[in-house]
Design an enzyme around this catalytic site. Structure first.
Site, PDB file in Angstrom:
ATOM      1  N   CYS A 155      55.677  59.520  90.079  1.00 19.94           N
ATOM      2  CA  CYS A 155      55.134  60.870  90.142  1.00 19.94           C
ATOM      3  C   CYS A 155      53.689  60.879  89.640  1.00 19.94           C
ATOM      4  CB  CYS A 155      55.997  61.810  89.318  1.00 19.94           C
ATOM      5  SG  CYS A 155      56.061  61.361  87.590  1.00 19.94           S
TER       6      CYS A 155
ATOM      7  N   CYS B 176      56.628  58.073  81.390  1.00 21.43           N
ATOM      8  CA  CYS B 176      55.572  57.480  82.218  1.00 21.43           C
ATOM      9  C   CYS B 176      54.601  56.677  81.355  1.00 21.43           C
ATOM     10  CB  CYS B 176      54.814  58.564  82.977  1.00 21.43           C
ATOM     11  SG  CYS B 176      55.845  59.477  84.124  1.00 21.43           S
TER      12      CYS B 176
ATOM     13  N   CYS C 276      65.309  53.605  90.444  1.00 25.62           N
ATOM     14  CA  CYS C 276      65.228  54.609  89.394  1.00 25.62           C
ATOM     15  C   CYS C 276      64.101  55.611  89.610  1.00 25.62           C
ATOM     16  CB  CYS C 276      65.055  53.945  88.041  1.00 25.62           C
ATOM     17  SG  CYS C 276      66.463  52.921  87.636  1.00 25.62           S
TER      18      CYS C 276
END
Ligand code: FES
Lengths: 389, 290
Positions: B62, B106, B35
């Protein structure tokens, strides 16, 4: 930070406007503002600028000036060609394309499917190649047009468009190629091919954004997409964007005189970067077809790390501007459709970086990347929970 | 364009507390490489099991995923488990100044990793008083989004803690709905339920035709396959082949192209089934033959 500090290796996204191109545009943004269609002599300069730009574009493609239609961008050219074929090839209701096309073609195809057009998407292998024998199977008497890109924007693959155009013609179908990434990077001579339509975009070859062109082969049936005035001999309405057109003409002239440099100096920079990264980074994976690839493009994956992190660190370290197929940079949650189509394994899928050069790059740009990127890859791998031995 | 605060950039470029703790008391692992982001959190307690003595992390993801994880480790150190348990994903975002909304997942990953570590702590140290996150949410284990393996419990939690009202927000906070989109109706139903609204009127979706003869049914299934389902799949490089129709059982062979994700084929099957149920009849079962 100024533009001089930027290490710009994202030329498949867009290119800088060449200084000569800018110069060529200035008169039409200042004193020579007449409408080229006007009857008064004041229109002479803009009108003749459009004429000579058309000749320059044609010269770069090995075409005749009357085969060039100016548009606003590559996407408009793609839309025009495919819709035109469906309009003129009555009784044929199928489009054949590939899974790795630009969204300008893929999104249009999905839209057409909703309106009853059948679309076949040719698959690609792990190097991004399509199979000609498969193409021969799916292109049939019901096919109105085959649309296959000349070169892929992400992995740089060059596709066998001349052969595909012949296959299409054998079945009575038309052939279009989205050559936005190829024009100016590889020599193209349309007089030696059977290609019916070719799309190009100015800003990929050092002209400004907002100008494109569509090559329409002489005698290829054509139906106008943007209706209105009689500009472009009735093939595309809208007052000519004279400055942009003049810029595109100049850019094509420059591209023609530098086309050899793309195969030599630009290719050498790309190759040195590729060798350097392969030698200095753990588990590198170069994507695409090494035999048939644009000379300026390198798409490489770094396993177990994520593309946005790599890009952001490269920018912080040395103002390197590149791009990535990772989901976090694509504005969606899914990584690039091209990298998925080549069946990249998911350890690599999220960590792709694309470097794309132009003739404005220097060896020092390659040095900057080779000095920073291997360290960044090592640091990000040290942060990652995956890929430990 | 990146739109990160200086603090996010600082934690991304100079992450604190990176690594593993060999003798950790609890380890929380969330996300996966398919993912696109994943995180592992190691927690070491003080000898009496009261306060968090050390925390380390590893993250694949990221910039904001790395920054969120690193910020979380700083926030956890020295806290009692009771204090730590009350931290929410919003606290992580606040600690970093701000996260772009589409990156909120996140911060959610950070708080989920800590929940997972708490469960692990409790299992490894029954002698300590570990406040495990209460599973008040219904359907905690039911997977709603197969593309990103997100459960109903996780969705309910972010909706409650962050007062979410739209499917798009849920996607920003959990990624659910950001892949094939097949679960968006389900997410909407959870939102409606939690925000106390009536389930959306049934009339909005065209009622499936009833009273079909067997032949009509087969013809309809075939045409839905050809006009709706196959084009949808092919656009993403997948495909489906109709093998047999037996009463309500529709047998198909599936071909996915979604990054080799184990869940992807499941998702595909669900999507095909949902479409057939919507367009043909509610009783249809899709059976995958290999
Ligand atoms: S996006 Fe949720 S199941 Fe595909």
């Amino acid at each position: 930070m100024t533009a001089q500090d930027i290490v710009y290796v994202d030329n498949n996204a867009t290119t800088r406007v060449a200084p000569e191109v800018f110069e060529a545009m200035v008169p039409f943004l200042t004193t020579e503002y007449a409408n080229p269609s006007s009857p008064h002599p004041f229109a002479a300069a803009p009108a003749s600028a459009v004429v000579s730009a058309r000749e320059s574009v044609a010269a770069l493609l090995g075409a005749s000036a009357d085969e060039i239609v100016f548009t606003s961008c590559g996407s408009e050219s793609d839309n025009t060609a495919i819709r035109s074929a469906l309009e003129t090839q009555r009784g044929r209701n199928k489009v054949v394309t590939t899974v790795v096309e630009h969204p300008a073609v893929l999104t249009l195809c999905r839209f057409l499917e909703k309106h009853g057009v059948r679309v076949e998407y040719l698959p690609v292998d792990s190097r991004g190649r399509i199979s000609l024998s498969q193409a021969r199977e799916v292109i049939d008497e019901d096919t109105a047009i085959v649309s296959v890109m000349y070169a892929n924007n992400e992995i740089g693959n060059l596709y066998p468009v001349n052969e595909l155009a012949e296959i299409a013609h054998e079945r009575g179908a038309l052939f279009h190629t989205d050559a936005v990434q190829a024009v100016g990077k590889v020599p193209i001579d349309l007089s030696k091919t059977q290609i019916d339509f070719l799309s190009l975009s100015g800003h990929k070859l050092h002209a400004p954004k907002g100008i494109g062109a569509l090559y329409v082969r002489r005698f290829t049936p054509y139906s106008t997409f943007l209706l209105g005035g009689h500009q472009e001999r009735g093939r595309r309405a809208g007052t000519e964007a004279v400055a942009n057109i003049a810029g595109l003409g100049k850019a094509c002239e420059l591209a023609l005189s530098h086309i050899g440099e793309e195969q030599t100096r630009v290719r050498a920079m790309r190759d040195r970067l590729e060798r350097g990264l392969v030698a200095s980074c753990p588990d590198p994976l170069v994507n695409g077809d090494p035999e048939h690839r644009l000379p300026n493009t390198l798409n490489i994956c770094f396993r177990y790390i994520e593309g946005e992190s790599i890009l952001l660190r490269m920018y912080q370290a040395a103002h390197i501007c590149a791009s990535s197929g990772s989901a976090c940079t694509s504005g969606s949650l899914e990584p690039s459709h091209v990298l998925r189509a080549i069946g990249l394994d998911y350890r690599s899928l999220h960590g792709s970086v694309r470097f794309s050069f132009s003739r404005y790059n220097q060896e020092s740009d390659v040095d900057a990347i080779l000095e920073t990127l291997p360290g960044i890859v090592r640091e990000l791998r040290a942060l990652s929970p995956f890929g430990r031995d | 364009m990146w739109n990160y605060t200086d603090k996010v950039m600082d934690y991304f470029l100079h992450p604190r507390n990176v690594g593993e703790i060999a003798d950790a008391d609890g380890v929380g692992e969330v996300g996966n490489i398919v993912c696109g982001d994943a995180m592992k959190l190691y927690v070491k307690m003080s000898p009496d099991g009261r306060t968090i003595a050390d925390v380390k992390f590893q993250t694949f993801g990221c910039a904001s995923a790395i920054a969120s994880a690193s910020a979380l480790t700083e926030m956890l150190k020295g806290k009692t488990l009771e204090e730590a348990r009350r931290l929410t994903n919003q606290d992580i975002a606040d600690y970093l100044g701000e996260l772009p909304e589409e990156k909120m997942h996140c911060s959610v990953m950070g708080s989920e990793a800590f929940d997972a570590a708490l469960k692990d702590l409790k299992a490894k140290h029954p002698e300590w008083e570990v406040p495990v996150p209460e599973e008040v949410e219904e359907g905690a284990e039911r997977i709603v989004c197969h593309c990103f393996s997100v459960t109903e419990g996780e969705i309910r939690k972010v909706i409650r803690e962050n007062h979410l009202t739209t499917v798009e927000q849920v996607t920003h906070f959990t990624k659910a709905g950001g892949g094939c989109g097949g679960c968006r109706d389900d997410i909407q139903a959870i939102l409606d339920d939690m925000n106390g609204q009536q389930a959306r009127a049934e009339e909005t979706t065209a009622p499936a035709p009833s009273n079909l003869t067997n032949l009509q049914r087969i013809a309809l299934i075939q045409s839905v396959m050809d006009t709706v389902i196959r084009p949808g799949l092919k656009a993403d490089g997948g495909d489906v082949e109709l093998i047999d129709i037996d009463g309500n059982d529709v047998k198909v062979r599936l071909k996915g192209k979604c990054a080799g994700c184990g869940a992807a084929l499941q998702t595909l099957k669900h999507w095909v089934e949902a479409k057939l149920r919507e367009k043909v009849s509610g009783g249809i079962n899709v059976i995958e033959v290999k």
